[in-house]
Design a protein around this motif. Structure first.
Motif, short mmCIF file in Angstrom:
data_model
loop_
_atom_site.label_atom_id
_atom_site.label_comp_id
_atom_site.label_asym_id
_atom_site.label_seq_id
_atom_site.Cartn_x
_atom_site.Cartn_y
_atom_site.Cartn_z
N LYS C 189 4.14 10.16 -18.13
CA LYS C 189 5.18 9.12 -17.38
C LYS C 189 6.24 8.81 -18.52
N THR C 190 5.81 7.94 -19.30
CA THR C 190 6.70 7.44 -20.44
C THR C 190 6.61 8.54 -21.73
N LEU C 191 7.68 8.69 -22.57
CA LEU C 191 7.83 9.24 -23.46
C LEU C 191 8.22 8.23 -24.81
N TRP C 192 7.14 8.27 -25.78
CA TRP C 192 7.29 7.40 -27.17
C TRP C 192 7.80 8.25 -28.34
N ALA C 193 8.50 7.71 -29.10
CA ALA C 193 8.85 8.54 -30.50
C ALA C 193 8.98 7.40 -31.41
N PHE C 194 8.19 7.85 -32.58
CA PHE C 194 8.28 6.92 -33.46
C PHE C 194 9.09 7.39 -34.98
N ARG C 195 9.43 6.72 -35.73
CA ARG C 195 10.06 7.30 -37.01
C ARG C 195 9.85 6.18 -38.15
N TYR C 196 8.81 6.67 -39.04
CA TYR C 196 8.21 5.49 -39.99
C TYR C 196 7.68 6.17 -41.45
N ALA C 197 7.95 5.74 -42.47
CA ALA C 197 7.50 6.19 -43.73
C ALA C 197 7.25 4.98 -44.42
N SER C 198 6.25 5.12 -45.36
CA SER C 198 5.87 4.04 -46.28
C SER C 198 6.91 3.54 -47.17
N ASP C 199 7.54 4.70 -47.36
CA ASP C 199 8.44 4.41 -48.58
C ASP C 199 10.07 4.33 -47.91
N GLY C 200 9.95 4.34 -46.52
CA GLY C 200 11.47 4.05 -45.98
C GLY C 200 12.01 5.10 -45.68
N ASN C 201 11.42 6.48 -46.06
CA ASN C 201 12.07 7.65 -45.98
C ASN C 201 11.63 8.68 -44.97
N ALA C 202 11.55 8.43 -43.89
CA ALA C 202 10.74 9.18 -43.04
C ALA C 202 11.55 10.62 -42.70
N PRO C 203 11.02 11.75 -42.01
CA PRO C 203 11.77 12.67 -41.62
C PRO C 203 12.85 12.34 -40.38
N THR C 204 13.59 12.94 -40.45
CA THR C 204 14.82 12.75 -39.29
C THR C 204 14.27 12.78 -37.88
N LEU C 205 14.95 12.05 -36.88
CA LEU C 205 14.49 12.12 -35.42
C LEU C 205 15.68 11.77 -34.60
N PHE C 206 15.98 12.55 -33.66
CA PHE C 206 17.29 12.40 -32.94
C PHE C 206 17.02 12.22 -31.43
N HIS C 207 17.56 11.51 -30.57
CA HIS C 207 17.30 11.61 -29.11
C HIS C 207 18.72 12.28 -28.49
N SER C 208 18.78 12.87 -27.31
CA SER C 208 19.99 13.17 -26.69
C SER C 208 20.61 11.85 -25.89
N ARG C 209 21.95 11.73 -25.81
CA ARG C 209 22.65 10.69 -25.42
C ARG C 209 22.48 11.12 -23.72
N GLU C 210 22.93 10.05 -23.12
CA GLU C 210 23.18 9.93 -21.51
C GLU C 210 23.76 11.21 -21.08
N VAL C 211 23.27 12.03 -20.02
CA VAL C 211 23.77 13.18 -19.61
C VAL C 211 25.28 12.98 -19.17
N SER C 212 25.49 11.81 -18.61
CA SER C 212 27.14 11.75 -18.35
C SER C 212 27.93 11.80 -19.52
N GLU C 213 27.41 11.25 -20.92
CA GLU C 213 28.28 11.55 -22.09
C GLU C 213 28.10 12.92 -22.39
N LEU C 214 27.05 13.51 -22.17
CA LEU C 214 26.94 14.92 -22.78
C LEU C 214 27.58 15.80 -22.18
N ILE C 215 27.98 15.64 -20.88
CA ILE C 215 28.86 16.52 -20.07
C ILE C 215 30.30 16.24 -20.55
N GLY C 216 30.78 15.12 -21.02
CA GLY C 216 32.01 14.85 -21.69
C GLY C 216 32.10 15.92 -23.01
#
Lengths: 273, 273, 273, 273
Positions: C189-216
């Motif tokens: 039901k829910t989707l969680w995503a995490f970005r973390y590294a011990s040295d503060g330099n984790a791999p990149t992670l992105f989420h899509s914006r709201e669909v209304s923005e995407l259409i623009g």
């Protein structure tokens, strides 16, 4: 094995057939059904244009992709196949069912001594279908010959011409009785099954009786099968042998909406090349 | 199956054993040897530091890589293994033999209800050996426990301690008789074989008699086997059953340069964790 | 990659993303997305109890089972994963997503020098979850540690405790900064995503914006995505980079019904063993 | 890649080429050599009748069977091949090298738009060689056409006739410039390599210079290579580019006992069918 009836999850027939129509899976590891490591496949019709295919060269009972797929796919018409003694390479492109557009094809048996005339058979495949051949089995070649001989317009006649052509080509290369087959075929609406051998001794083939009769034999299946359910199998499996009727040598059956038509099936003479 | 003797091509024993010591391959598709799709493996000692391994999850009779390898590898000491009914995943890391440095290990049988105490067994593996565990079988775990209990210094005692530890851990988790095994083990020079079960009913195990005796039974093998050849198998295979001597329950054998020593084999009590 | 929104066929995102939200598949063979032969997996929620899984060690672009499955499965929430440089064996049990009941877990990154303390981490897995570990990756172990630390009750806290435990255990074994991760997690039901590294330099992670923005930004996607669609990816793919918002270092996001919550994410201190 | 010289372990060239003639393996995961998941193969000549073959559809760097085989096989003449972008199915029967009796064949490149005339090419394969075709690649078909055109009697002429036939058949089906290839070929004693394209723009091909020259360039290889060593590769690999000489467009080389002959190579006109 081929199923036609109400939409069910594949696993209901493949993995959980206890006290069901089939209470012993074709893919189970029972002593009666010797296990088989030469490849497994399932093809199913869903709500989209083409039937889906899953091919595996691992034992069906231990393929977790197959188990998850079978738990998540529902279909009113599907076929499953376990490859037995075959000389062709064990690889996914040699697993049944074979597909052309919305057609699916499975085969048990073999073309005897095909190595003497495989090239001649292949040359008779219509260029239109040629690039759809992905593997190296006699079974896939039979399907594409039948397509070349008109299976899409008239499935039974296309099959009969294919058989005639294989037999005449075989004879020309010193193989007097080359064809040994049971075949399942579907366009997504109708299910055909064929039992034929050049020497009159084809592998066995059975279809399930009417659901109303089945319930008399095994009340446990009530509410589990829609009234129009029909299953076709190579061997009568499960403890209720009376559920199954044998398809005679040299005949075919046509299943649609739960009804079964029987036809005599003979090779049609085609000039070999 | 394990071979110790003059250097031979693997295929001589695996694929071409007609009228030979073993005239029916373990990997053949005979009716007597039900086929098996759960994994195949062979380990062999060559002229280099480590024994070689080949693991496959395809049927041995249809694996062209295996056939070419068996045709090109010669060895004076090798083991082959076909996995049977097992609950572990079918994957190459679960295929036998297992290897640690110059040691090879194969196992038939199982640890009953290991799912109740696998974690406890795993925690007893010495950190030195822990990272060498690549798969998820009870067999590989048994090997690494035996290593942890001193197998490298004293193979028979290491095995006895491992068995004792598994049994006591099993009892603690409600499994009174947990061990059921035949095991083959080698360091490249000596070949050990073990037959043991907690309930005294282990799988069968046989070794070939002296080559001079074998020739009396089957003259055809003369000139094919060096005088110091010994083969260990799970079942007496081939038509000359007299060639094989059964290894008794609760015993081990030590094969070196063609001679065989017999020992009684019992669990050594180890405190479980 | 993880998708949450209206029910779509998997192939719409995996194989046919032209002019769509993602117009270049993660599984494509583009020059920008270096191909990857270390394993592919997809997990999806359907109408039944457990999510389905498909794992493959073949290139995604050439796996016909995957293509047929993606054409026939619809889902409102699914995750796909391509394994990159990893030292673990390439086998299906090492492919993501990992599953426990209705939970799915994917991971990019690694635990540095885990070979120094893998055994210690494994010993901290609760026996309740232990037998659900099927492979040998650090990723699957992370998931089962998080489960052991309460992920089912509180996903973010379970993850934070897991990270803290890995870091403290690592330090004890001489690895000062051991954790490097982005993680996707769902209960269906829910989707969680995490970005973390011990040295503060984790791999990149992105989420899509709201669909209304995407259409623009890209009018072509209108009518293709439900209003509550959200996609999470490792890298902003496609030509419309503005569609994507970066998830900051040391944070997590919680996606439900199209809304996104942001949280800071830090390790919670746990005593190592 | 093809090696001819003193007998060496395969791994010396495939896995351990540091500071050696090739200091960067074709199978390595370097940034310069993009990884490839479409299949790996090695064929080697040993002391027996037929060369051995190992085919794998897994990444070479992560195939433990390959690593063990490479550590245990010695050969004075072998070829290794990594499949790149190809439309054919990823399966072992599509992996190079291809074998006929004691002949081995590897190919880089493709026949353009072969789907328009594959059937015509296949029909031109002599029945004698037809059953040796196991897969579905253009490469294997090229080899069997060359065999049909006399490769066993005259390798260069057989290849030239094959190229001529493919080109004329292609033209007849609307493909003006169909051939794009480098090819390696051996009978176990001689090694041939070909570089040719219909449009004069074939993939690159290089051979190593004389060992005496190589030592001047990279003294580290002294004592590692026999005086008659020659290696053929698709790209000059390693840091010592001067070690490699380019094979010109439209030419072939013949390597035997360390000597190299250069020939111009042109298509021989053959009537298409």
């Amino acid at each position: 094995m081929a199923y036609s009836g109400g939409s069910i999850r594949l696993q209901d027939l493949l993995f959980e057939p206890k006290d069901n129509l089939i209470d012993q899976s074709m893919s189970s590891r029972s002593a009666e059904t010797p296990t088989n490591g030469d490849g497994f496949g399932v093809g199913w019709y869903g709500k989209w244009e083409r039937p889906g295919l899953f091919h595996s060269i691992r034992p069906a009972w231990n393929d977790s992709n197959l188990r998850d797929l079978a738990a998540n796919i529902e279909s009113p018409l599907f076929m499953a196949h376990v490859r037995a003694t075959s000389l062709s390479t064990v690889q996914e492109t040699n697993c049944h069912p074979f597909r052309y557009n919305h057609w699916l094809f499975v085969h048990n048996g073999e073309i005897f001594e095909i190595e003497k005339f495989r090239r001649n058979l292949l040359m008779a495949v219509d260029p239109k279908y040629f690039e759809n051949i992905l593997g190296s089995t006699d079974s896939e070649l039979m399907f594409h010959l039948a397509l070349s001989f008109g299976l899409e317009q008239n499935p039974i006649e296309g099959m009969a011409r294919m058989v005639g052509f294989v037999e005449s080509t075989g004879k020309k290369h010193g193989v007097p009785e080359s064809m040994w087959m049971t075949v399942g075929l579907s366009d997504g609406k109708t299910l055909w099954a064929f039992r034929y051998a050049s020497d009159g001794n084809a592998p066995t083939l059975f279809h399930s009786r009417e659901v109303s009769e089945l319930i008399g034999i095994n009340p446990a299946i009530q509410d589990r099968l829609s009234a129009n359910t029909r299953v076709v199998v190579s061997e009568p499996i499960g403890k209720f042998r009376d559920m199954w009727a044998e398809v005679p040598q040299g005949s075919s059956i046509t299943i649609k909406d739960g009804s079964i038509e029987h036809h005599s099936f003979q090779a049609m003479t085609i000039q070999s090349v």
